[in-house]
Design a protein around this motif. Structure first.
Motif, short mmCIF file in Angstrom:
data_model
loop_
_atom_site.label_atom_id
_atom_site.label_comp_id
_atom_site.label_asym_id
_atom_site.label_seq_id
_atom_site.Cartn_x
_atom_site.Cartn_y
_atom_site.Cartn_z
N ASN A 1 0.92 -1.12 -0.27
CA ASN A 1 0.08 0.48 -0.21
C ASN A 1 0.83 1.30 0.52
OD1 ASN A 1 -3.10 -0.90 0.79
ND2 ASN A 1 -1.31 -2.48 2.31
N VAL A 2 0.62 2.22 -0.78
CA VAL A 2 0.95 3.74 0.19
C VAL A 2 0.68 4.68 0.30
CG1 VAL A 2 1.58 5.65 -2.38
CG2 VAL A 2 1.96 3.00 -3.05
N TYR A 3 1.14 5.24 0.60
CA TYR A 3 0.75 6.93 1.55
C TYR A 3 1.57 7.72 1.47
CZ TYR A 3 -0.07 10.65 5.24
OH TYR A 3 -0.76 11.68 5.51
N GLY A 4 1.56 9.08 0.90
CA GLY A 4 2.37 9.59 0.35
C GLY A 4 1.66 11.90 1.20
N PHE A 5 2.58 12.36 1.79
CA PHE A 5 2.32 13.67 2.16
C PHE A 5 3.12 14.85 1.74
CE2 PHE A 5 2.39 16.68 5.11
CZ PHE A 5 1.37 17.17 4.79
N SER A 6 2.11 15.44 1.33
CA SER A 6 2.28 17.15 0.71
C SER A 6 3.95 16.47 -0.65
CB SER A 6 3.42 17.85 1.80
OG SER A 6 4.02 18.93 1.62
N TYR A 7 4.75 16.89 -0.55
CA TYR A 7 5.72 16.34 -1.94
C TYR A 7 6.12 15.30 -1.53
CZ TYR A 7 9.03 18.46 -5.49
OH TYR A 7 9.50 18.36 -6.30
N GLY A 8 5.21 14.04 -0.62
CA GLY A 8 5.89 12.92 -1.19
C GLY A 8 5.22 12.75 -1.94
N THR A 9 3.45 13.38 -1.92
CA THR A 9 2.67 12.81 -3.46
C THR A 9 2.97 12.42 -4.86
OG1 THR A 9 1.71 15.04 -3.91
CG2 THR A 9 0.26 13.23 -1.34
N LEU A 10 4.07 13.30 -4.76
CA LEU A 10 4.59 13.40 -6.25
C LEU A 10 5.04 11.95 -6.36
CD1 LEU A 10 4.36 15.30 -8.98
CD2 LEU A 10 7.38 16.12 -7.61
N GLY B 1 -4.00 -0.46 -1.51
CA GLY B 1 -3.99 0.77 -1.36
C GLY B 1 -3.60 2.74 -1.29
N SER B 2 -3.84 3.26 -1.99
CA SER B 2 -2.93 4.73 -2.39
C SER B 2 -4.02 5.52 -1.59
CB SER B 2 -2.35 4.76 -3.16
OG SER B 2 -3.94 5.05 -3.95
N VAL B 3 -2.54 5.96 -0.36
CA VAL B 3 -3.94 7.30 0.10
C VAL B 3 -2.97 8.39 0.32
CG1 VAL B 3 -4.40 8.71 1.93
CG2 VAL B 3 -5.23 5.89 1.74
N LEU B 4 -2.97 10.14 -1.16
CA LEU B 4 -1.98 10.68 -1.15
C LEU B 4 -2.60 12.21 -0.17
CD1 LEU B 4 -1.11 10.06 -4.91
CD2 LEU B 4 -0.47 9.60 -2.96
N GLU B 5 -2.33 13.20 0.63
CA GLU B 5 -2.47 13.90 1.38
C GLU B 5 -1.61 15.38 1.52
OE1 GLU B 5 -3.59 14.78 6.06
OE2 GLU B 5 -3.04 13.02 5.44
N GLY B 6 -2.57 16.06 1.04
CA GLY B 6 -1.83 17.42 0.80
C GLY B 6 -1.55 16.98 -1.04
N VAL B 7 -1.95 17.24 -2.12
CA VAL B 7 -1.61 16.33 -3.30
C VAL B 7 -0.52 17.60 -3.87
CG1 VAL B 7 -2.67 15.09 -5.25
CG2 VAL B 7 -3.76 15.00 -3.12
N MET B 8 0.24 16.65 -5.00
CA MET B 8 1.04 17.98 -5.38
C MET B 8 0.52 18.18 -6.91
SD MET B 8 3.80 20.30 -3.73
CE MET B 8 4.05 20.16 -5.22
N HIS C 1 -6.93 -0.59 -8.28
CA HIS C 1 -7.66 0.17 -7.17
C HIS C 1 -7.66 1.94 -7.23
CE1 HIS C 1 -8.55 -3.62 -4.72
NE2 HIS C 1 -6.63 -4.31 -5.26
N PRO C 2 -8.60 2.53 -7.18
CA PRO C 2 -8.31 3.36 -6.89
C PRO C 2 -8.04 4.41 -6.10
CG PRO C 2 -11.13 3.77 -6.01
CD PRO C 2 -10.13 1.84 -6.40
N THR C 3 -7.08 5.51 -6.22
CA THR C 3 -6.15 6.46 -5.22
C THR C 3 -7.33 7.63 -4.24
OG1 THR C 3 -4.83 6.49 -6.48
CG2 THR C 3 -4.61 7.89 -5.40
N VAL D 1 -9.23 4.23 7.18
CA VAL D 1 -9.29 2.88 7.02
C VAL D 1 -10.26 1.96 6.53
CG1 VAL D 1 -9.84 1.40 9.56
CG2 VAL D 1 -8.83 3.70 9.75
N ALA D 2 -11.75 2.36 5.75
CA ALA D 2 -12.63 1.28 5.52
C ALA D 2 -12.00 1.25 4.24
CB ALA D 2 -14.13 2.53 5.91
N TYR D 3 -11.43 2.07 3.55
CA TYR D 3 -10.93 2.23 2.05
C TYR D 3 -9.76 1.38 2.42
CZ TYR D 3 -8.08 3.28 -1.51
OH TYR D 3 -6.66 3.43 -2.04
N MET D 4 -8.92 1.70 2.91
CA MET D 4 -7.89 0.43 2.74
C MET D 4 -7.71 -0.97 3.34
SD MET D 4 -4.69 2.31 2.26
CE MET D 4 -3.35 0.90 3.46
N SER D 5 -8.95 -0.92 4.40
CA SER D 5 -9.71 -2.55 4.53
C SER D 5 -10.39 -3.46 3.21
CB SER D 5 -10.09 -2.49 5.62
OG SER D 5 -9.96 -2.02 7.07
#
Length: 479
Positions: free
Chosen positions: A201-210, A225-232, A415-417, A468-472
């Motif tokens: 699974n992937v999590y990226g925040f801010s510049y990490g989303t790039l 699952g992939s969750v991107l927060e503060g998206v570039m 899967h969608p992001t 949590v629901a999305y990742m599960s």
């Protein structure tokens, strides 16, 4: 992208917070990296502790993925294994914020919000223990937040930037030309292979989303699952980059102004907030405010910078500070006591990494003037976002953007992001996540948290519940 400031370790802690190889699928897959990683304790300084249980290792990869035989770089790797039987939930690969944050920066948040997952990460190229990019302090301090509007001063900036970039070093030396998100994504794939993980699974925040976006485009078939927060948003021009950021900051100022009108806790309650802001700028430009803003002498630009840094943390602090500034007082006493002997000659400075991924260099004074006209139209009070405009100065010299760095975001995952955003974000404005959602189309799920600030979505119970629901679900149905 964090709200950054030139934060010299010997002075202060940071207040808050793009001719490389092509990215065609014909490039070599990361199959020549090492096959295993030896894990042990983390040898970080005492003021940068890792959480109990986090282990460190070294991943050796090519400096240039297009020419694997040209040299290698050792990257710092992290893992934090989940305890107990619940660890069967899977593995989350973290892409940290910045540029400049270490790979484990979000581990505590992820462990708290998504318990039961193994966590892995790398210090990105040029960051932490992965060949850190270091530059001359005196030249970095001369980089303006907004490029000059007259030809003579602009020419001086260009000369400073040429000299500045020549002082920036990495180990190995060639790494400074291969700091882009595509290279980091290939490093992450090498990490997955070295850890013998089929699905992650992937999590990226801010510049990490790039970096996460580039990983999904290249290797998303391995991602549940992939969750991107503060998206570039990589698919935008320099002008779009600075104007959208300015518009986003102006929206925060509008909310701040309304708060001051309604709340007695605002130090400017009952006063004309815009007039107080202009008065503070005028006093700063006239030299009537002592001291500095983290080594930057007070000016109208510094007042705007101050608002950006404080408003995202709390409107009350921003109001208190603007009131003092409008009275000719320094809201940050103590900065003026910093002596020149306390400033190191060089320090880790990751901001130029952005120039590897975005074509942000303002080429001449005419472009600088047109940029300012556009940002002032987008932000009539603030005039610009210092956080974003600063890069148009930084990127005058290098590094150059990677080939296809402006390519739209795609994903090979089945899967969608999930894209997390705040309604008012000072670093990654709402327009950026909206654009990435359009690029991904049916492969995007947008979740918005009504708050002012950069990140922190998982602190909101409803946002956390959705994640949590999305990742599960993604891991139940993952191939």
């Amino acid at each position: 992208m964090i709200l950054k400031s030139i934060a010299l370790t010997a002075l202060t802690t940071a207040v808050c917070a793009v001719g490389l190889p092509g990215v065609a699928t014909a490039l070599p897959e990361p199959q020549k990296a090492q096959e295993t990683i030896a894990w042990g304790t983390c040898d970080r300084p005492a003021d940068m502790p890792v959480a109990d249980g986090v282990q460190c290792g070294t991943l050796t990869v090519p400096v240039d993925w297009a020419k694997p035989e040209s040299g290698a770089v050792a990257l710092r790797a992290y893992r934090w294994k989940a305890a107990g039987p619940s660890k069967t939930k899977g593995t989350i690969l973290n892409f940290p914020s910045g540029p400049g944050e270490t790979g484990d920066i979000a581990f505590a948040t992820l462990r708290k919000s998504l318990p039961g997952y193994d966590l892995i990460a790398l210090d990105p190229r040029g960051v932490g223990a992965s060949g850190p990019l270091s530059c001359a302090t005196d030249k970095a301090l001369k980089i303006p937040y907004v490029p000059p509007m007259d030809r003579r001063t602009f020419h001086a900036l260009k000369e400073n930037q040429r000299s500045f970039w020549s002082t920036c070093t990495t180990n190995p030396a060639g790494l400074k030309h291969h700091l882009d998100a595509y290279s980091n994504a290939r490093d992450a794939e090498a990490l997955r292979k070295a850890m013998h993980l089929d699905r992650i699974n992937v999590y990226g925040f801010s510049y990490g989303t790039l970096i996460a976006e580039r990983y999904l485009g290249l290797y998303g078939d391995h991602v549940n699952g992939s969750v991107l927060e503060g998206v570039m948003n990589p698919a935008q021009s320099r002008r779009e980059f600075v104007t959208s950021a300015a518009h986003g900051m102006e929206a925060i100022f509008d909310r701040f102004k309304k708060w001051c009108e309604e709340e007695a806790a605002c130090a400017l309650h009952g006063k004309d907030v815009v007039s107080a802001f202009r008065k503070a700028q005028k006093k700063a430009d006239e030299g009537h405010i002592p001291g500095s803003l983290i080594t930057t002498p007070w000016s109208s630009v510094a007042v705007t910078r101050y608002f950006e840094l404080t408003a995202s943390k709390g409107f009350k602090d921003a109001a208190d500070g603007l009131k003092k500034l409008s009275e000719g007082k320094n809201p940050m006493p103590g900065d003026e006591e910093t002596g020149q002997d306390q400033i190191p000659k060089t320090y880790p400075y990751a901001d130029p990494i952005v120039c590897s991924d975005f074509d942000l260099s303002v080429k001449n004074v005419g472009q600088a003037r047109r940029d300012l006209t556009a940002t002032r139209k987008a932000a009539p009070v603030l005039g610009f976002s210092t956080n974003s405009n600063n890069y148009t100065s930084i990127c005058l010299a290098g590094p150059h953007p990677a080939k296809k760095s402006d390519k739209a975001v795609t994903s090979r995952s089945a899967h969608p992001t999930m894209l997390l955003s705040n309604t008012l974000d000072p670093a990654t404005p709402l327009t950026w996540v909206n654009s990435v959602a359009r690029q991904l189309g049916h492969k995007a799920i947008e979740v918005r948290t009504d708050k002012v600030g950069h990140g922190g979505g998982l602190d909101n119970p409803e946002t956390k519940r959705k994640v949590v629901a999305y990742m599960s679900q993604a891991n139940r149905t993952g191939r």
